[in-house]
Design a protein around this motif. Structure first.
Motif, short mmCIF file in Angstrom:
data_model
loop_
_atom_site.label_atom_id
_atom_site.label_comp_id
_atom_site.label_asym_id
_atom_site.label_seq_id
_atom_site.Cartn_x
_atom_site.Cartn_y
_atom_site.Cartn_z
N CYS A 131 -5.52 7.48 -1.51
CA CYS A 131 -5.95 6.44 -2.43
C CYS A 131 -7.47 6.44 -2.32
N ALA A 185 -0.31 9.98 0.84
CA ALA A 185 0.94 10.59 0.41
C ALA A 185 0.84 12.10 0.60
N ILE A 242 8.95 7.73 -2.13
CA ILE A 242 7.79 6.93 -1.78
C ILE A 242 6.87 7.75 -0.88
N ASN A 243 5.60 7.81 -1.25
CA ASN A 243 4.57 8.50 -0.45
C ASN A 243 4.77 10.01 -0.29
N LYS A 273 -4.61 3.65 4.85
CA LYS A 273 -3.28 4.19 5.20
C LYS A 273 -2.47 4.51 3.96
N MET A 274 -3.06 4.34 2.79
CA MET A 274 -2.32 4.58 1.54
C MET A 274 -2.38 6.07 1.22
N TRP A 301 0.86 -1.17 0.00
CA TRP A 301 0.00 0.00 0.00
C TRP A 301 0.90 1.21 0.00
N MET A 302 1.39 1.59 -1.12
CA MET A 302 2.30 2.73 -1.21
C MET A 302 2.29 3.34 -2.60
N TRP A 303 2.77 4.57 -2.66
CA TRP A 303 2.89 5.28 -3.93
C TRP A 303 4.37 5.46 -4.23
N LYS A 304 4.80 5.01 -5.43
CA LYS A 304 6.21 5.18 -5.79
C LYS A 304 6.30 6.17 -6.94
#
Ligand code: CUA
Length: 321
Positions: free
Chosen positions: A180, A193, A123-124, A190-191, A110-113
């Protein structure tokens, strides 16, 4: 930050955000012109003509062409105005300018790259310069996610196996929340950023501090060698594989008689699903790299192939000039 989360109306950090707000408020105003009288009159009539009260005698409605035409034509013109204004704004919000800076986005549980053109990765958190159009080229590593910037009033799904895009021009420096917006599993909530919009000099400083020794395309070239791609797609190639120089953006003839433009989707397919589209005049011997590299790797390889430019004439491509 907590105060910002409690804010009822999100901040406005781009030109489009203000236009979208303006659109929402003017539509709300227009709707009120119809909705308010209808509600008020309904209540009024319900009370005035309730059971037991005497209604006036002859109460049959008489037809009137004038009234009929008015309430057909006026709402029609109104809805056409709404349509044209929204369509124009939608087109603008969806069409990135050609000179937009391109940032690669890969979502995964659950992350943004994020990958910058100079090769910097984060990241995030996403750093961007203020007043410069930014285009996000996006794909998901696993399930459907949705990148949502409330302050920019933009949102777009990220899909597995298919590229989507989003663009914006931030007009206000600051830090903004990113969410998200598509349920994607246990840690969806929790995703999160942060979008950091900086003055150009500060952004440049951040880029140099974030330190990438190689650009995205150069990282792609390293990967290209590591994976052994150059063994077949190169001047000293052992096997006969299409030349990649000048491939990007050209039309490629396929074995089944069709043809396809060599865009990023085609290049991704060729790496992960090489048997899907076989180039005319070649045998299908390339192995799939689906279990070898991730979406970030594919984006790097694509950046490298793109950097090979339109020099020369790639074998197997059709000259469209
Ligand atoms: Cu990713 Cu919800």
């Amino acid at each position: 930050m907590n105060g910002e989360f409690l804010r009822l109306w999100p901040q406005t950090a781009s030109e489009h955000a203000s236009s979208i707000d303006w659109l929402i408020w003017s539509f709300t105003g227009m709707m009120s012109i119809f909705v308010v009288p209808v509600f008020v009159l309904s209540i009024l009539f319900a009370v005035r003509y309730r059971k037991g009260t005497k209604a006036p005698r002859d109460h049959r409605p008489r037809g009137s062409m004038k009234v009929e035409m008015t309430w057909i034509v006026l709402p029609f013109i109104g809805s056409m105005i709404i349509y044209l204004v929204s369509a124009k704004l939608y087109y603008e919000v969806r069409t990135p300018p050609a000179d937009a800076m391109e940032i690669q986005v890969v979502a995964k549980q659950w992350m943004w790259k994020f990958q910058h053109p100079g090769g910097q990765r984060e990241i995030n958190t996403l750093h961007v310069p203020v007043g410069r159009p930014v285009r996000l080229n996006m794909i998901s590593q696993d399930v459907i996610h949705s990148l949502y910037f409330p302050a920019l009033r933009i949102k777009q799904d990220l899909l597995p196996g298919r590229y989507t895009e989003l663009w914006f021009n931030a007009t206000e420096t600051g830090r903004y929340e990113v969410f998200c917006a598509e349920y994607c599993g246990t840690d969806h909530s929790k995703m999160l950023a942060t979008l950091v919009v900086q003055p150009p000099q500060e952004y440049e400083r951040w880029l140099s501090q974030a330190g990438a020794s190689e650009s995205l395309a150069e990282q792609g070239e390293v990967l290209f060698r590591q994976l052994g791609c150059s063994g077949c797609h190169g001047p000293a190639a052992v096997a006969k594989a299409p030349n990649l120089e000048g491939l990007y953006g050209r039309r490629v003839a396929l074995q089944d008689g069709g043809s396809v433009v060599a865009d990023q989707a085609y290049i991704r397919d060729s790496i992960l699903l090489p048997h899907k589209q076989i180039v005319a005049g070649y045998e299908s011997i390339m192995p799939s790299f689906a279990n070898v590299i991730d979406e970030e790797g594919v984006l790097r390889l694509t950046a490298y192939i793109r950097s090979l430019g339109k020099v020369g004439h790639a074998s197997g491509t059709i000259d469209e000039r």
